[in-house]
Design a protein around this motif. Sequence first.
Motif, short mmCIF file in Angstrom:
data_model
loop_
_atom_site.label_atom_id
_atom_site.label_comp_id
_atom_site.label_asym_id
_atom_site.label_seq_id
_atom_site.Cartn_x
_atom_site.Cartn_y
_atom_site.Cartn_z
N VAL A 191 -1.73 -11.51 2.05
CA VAL A 191 -0.55 -10.64 2.02
C VAL A 191 0.33 -10.95 0.80
CG1 VAL A 191 1.52 -9.93 3.27
CG2 VAL A 191 -0.58 -10.38 4.53
N LEU A 192 0.45 -12.23 0.46
CA LEU A 192 1.22 -12.61 -0.73
C LEU A 192 0.58 -12.06 -2.01
CD1 LEU A 192 2.13 -16.30 0.16
CD2 LEU A 192 3.74 -14.40 -0.13
N GLU A 193 -0.76 -12.11 -2.04
CA GLU A 193 -1.47 -11.58 -3.21
C GLU A 193 -1.29 -10.07 -3.30
OE1 GLU A 193 -4.50 -9.86 -5.66
OE2 GLU A 193 -4.49 -9.67 -3.48
N SER A 194 -1.29 -9.40 -2.15
CA SER A 194 -1.07 -7.96 -2.12
C SER A 194 0.35 -7.61 -2.57
CB SER A 194 -1.32 -7.41 -0.71
OG SER A 194 -2.67 -7.53 -0.34
N ALA A 195 1.31 -8.46 -2.24
CA ALA A 195 2.69 -8.24 -2.68
C ALA A 195 2.77 -8.22 -4.21
CB ALA A 195 3.61 -9.31 -2.11
N THR A 196 2.03 -9.14 -4.84
CA THR A 196 2.04 -9.16 -6.31
C THR A 196 1.34 -7.92 -6.87
OG1 THR A 196 1.64 -11.53 -6.02
CG2 THR A 196 1.80 -10.74 -8.27
N ASP A 197 0.30 -7.45 -6.20
CA ASP A 197 -0.33 -6.19 -6.59
C ASP A 197 0.67 -5.05 -6.56
OD1 ASP A 197 -2.80 -7.35 -6.99
OD2 ASP A 197 -3.60 -6.79 -5.02
N LYS A 198 1.51 -5.04 -5.52
CA LYS A 198 2.52 -4.00 -5.39
C LYS A 198 3.58 -4.11 -6.48
CE LYS A 198 0.50 -2.21 -1.89
NZ LYS A 198 -0.22 -0.91 -2.04
N CYS A 199 3.87 -5.34 -6.91
CA CYS A 199 4.78 -5.52 -8.05
C CYS A 199 4.20 -4.88 -9.30
CB CYS A 199 5.03 -7.01 -8.31
SG CYS A 199 6.06 -7.84 -7.07
N LYS A 200 2.90 -5.03 -9.47
CA LYS A 200 2.23 -4.41 -10.62
C LYS A 200 2.33 -2.88 -10.53
CE LYS A 200 -2.19 -4.24 -13.10
NZ LYS A 200 -3.58 -4.76 -13.15
N SER A 201 2.24 -2.33 -9.32
CA SER A 201 2.38 -0.88 -9.15
C SER A 201 3.77 -0.42 -9.57
CB SER A 201 2.13 -0.50 -7.68
OG SER A 201 0.80 -0.79 -7.30
N VAL A 202 4.79 -1.22 -9.24
CA VAL A 202 6.16 -0.90 -9.68
C VAL A 202 6.22 -0.90 -11.20
CG1 VAL A 202 8.58 -1.57 -9.63
CG2 VAL A 202 7.18 -1.89 -7.59
N ALA A 203 5.61 -1.92 -11.81
CA ALA A 203 5.60 -2.01 -13.27
C ALA A 203 4.94 -0.78 -13.89
CB ALA A 203 4.87 -3.29 -13.71
N ASN A 204 3.86 -0.31 -13.30
CA ASN A 204 3.15 0.85 -13.84
C ASN A 204 4.04 2.09 -13.84
OD1 ASN A 204 0.84 -0.65 -14.26
ND2 ASN A 204 -0.13 -0.04 -12.34
N ILE A 205 4.76 2.31 -12.74
CA ILE A 205 5.61 3.50 -12.67
C ILE A 205 6.82 3.35 -13.59
CG2 ILE A 205 6.84 2.68 -10.60
CD1 ILE A 205 6.11 6.34 -11.56
N LEU A 206 7.37 2.15 -13.70
CA LEU A 206 8.49 1.93 -14.62
C LEU A 206 8.08 2.21 -16.07
CD1 LEU A 206 9.97 -1.35 -13.11
CD2 LEU A 206 11.22 0.82 -13.37
N GLU A 207 6.90 1.74 -16.42
CA GLU A 207 6.42 1.95 -17.79
C GLU A 207 6.15 3.43 -18.03
OE1 GLU A 207 3.94 -0.74 -20.91
OE2 GLU A 207 3.22 -0.68 -18.83
N SER A 208 5.60 4.10 -17.03
CA SER A 208 5.33 5.53 -17.15
C SER A 208 6.63 6.33 -17.35
CB SER A 208 4.61 6.03 -15.89
OG SER A 208 4.46 7.42 -15.91
N ILE A 209 7.66 6.00 -16.58
CA ILE A 209 8.95 6.68 -16.70
C ILE A 209 9.54 6.45 -18.09
CG2 ILE A 209 11.35 6.68 -15.89
CD1 ILE A 209 10.22 6.01 -13.08
N SER A 210 9.49 5.21 -18.54
CA SER A 210 10.09 4.89 -19.84
C SER A 210 9.36 5.58 -20.98
CB SER A 210 10.11 3.37 -20.06
OG SER A 210 8.80 2.84 -20.16
N VAL A 211 8.04 5.70 -20.88
CA VAL A 211 7.27 6.39 -21.93
C VAL A 211 7.63 7.87 -21.97
CG1 VAL A 211 4.96 7.15 -22.56
CG2 VAL A 211 5.34 4.76 -21.95
N LYS A 212 7.77 8.50 -20.79
CA LYS A 212 8.09 9.91 -20.72
C LYS A 212 9.46 10.22 -21.33
CE LYS A 212 5.54 10.96 -16.44
NZ LYS A 212 5.70 11.35 -15.01
#
Length: 214
Positions: A191-212
């Motif tokens: 579950v802790l490892e999955s939490a870090t995966d979810k952090c990466k998902s946040v990073a992906n959307i943040l980067e996508s928004i900033s690029v747009k």
Amino acid sequence: MSINSIFQFLVPKDKKFFPLFEEASSNLIELASNLHEAVNLPLKEREILFQKIDELEQRGEDITRQTNLELSRNFITPFDREDIHTLITSIDNVADYLHGAASRMRLYQVDKITKSIRKMTEINLEACQNIDSAVKELRNLKNFKIIKDACARINKLENKSDNVYNKAVFEIFENETDAKNIIKYKEVLSVLESATDKCKSVANILESISVKHS
């Protein structure tokens, strides 16, 4: 060009969505901090922090609900409606998994906290701090590099988490003889490892928004 882009300058950005994003990311840091503190305490002293984590997870749910409510009320938004929904949901997902790790430690009465569990809560806390740093830059998307660098750090932390997880699972099966403990530790680590995966998902959307919008 979308209507949002044309009329974006008319929106008082600091009165609705951006404060909610920042509240959500700040709440995430507090939740991750309490979890990291809890795993560094004896079993009997963790309960008060686990209760706090319950409250913080519920606060995160409330922020997500309020953000989605604002989406339904407002025609003009600071950026794409889908991105707003995805961002707040992805932050909430991190909170859910961190809360899930705490719930399992409490439910299974995990007495001995391993170095790997402590390390993974530390990694998650650092990832949440980077999420918060990036979220605060959404008000001024001209600072694309700050968001990009924070997202890059989150990606590195996710890779680090994978390595810690894989090594920890190997050691559990190599050294642990009690089947119940194997199940307990592996599930908490997962579950802790999955939490870090979810952090990466946040990073992906943040980067996508900033690029747009850069």
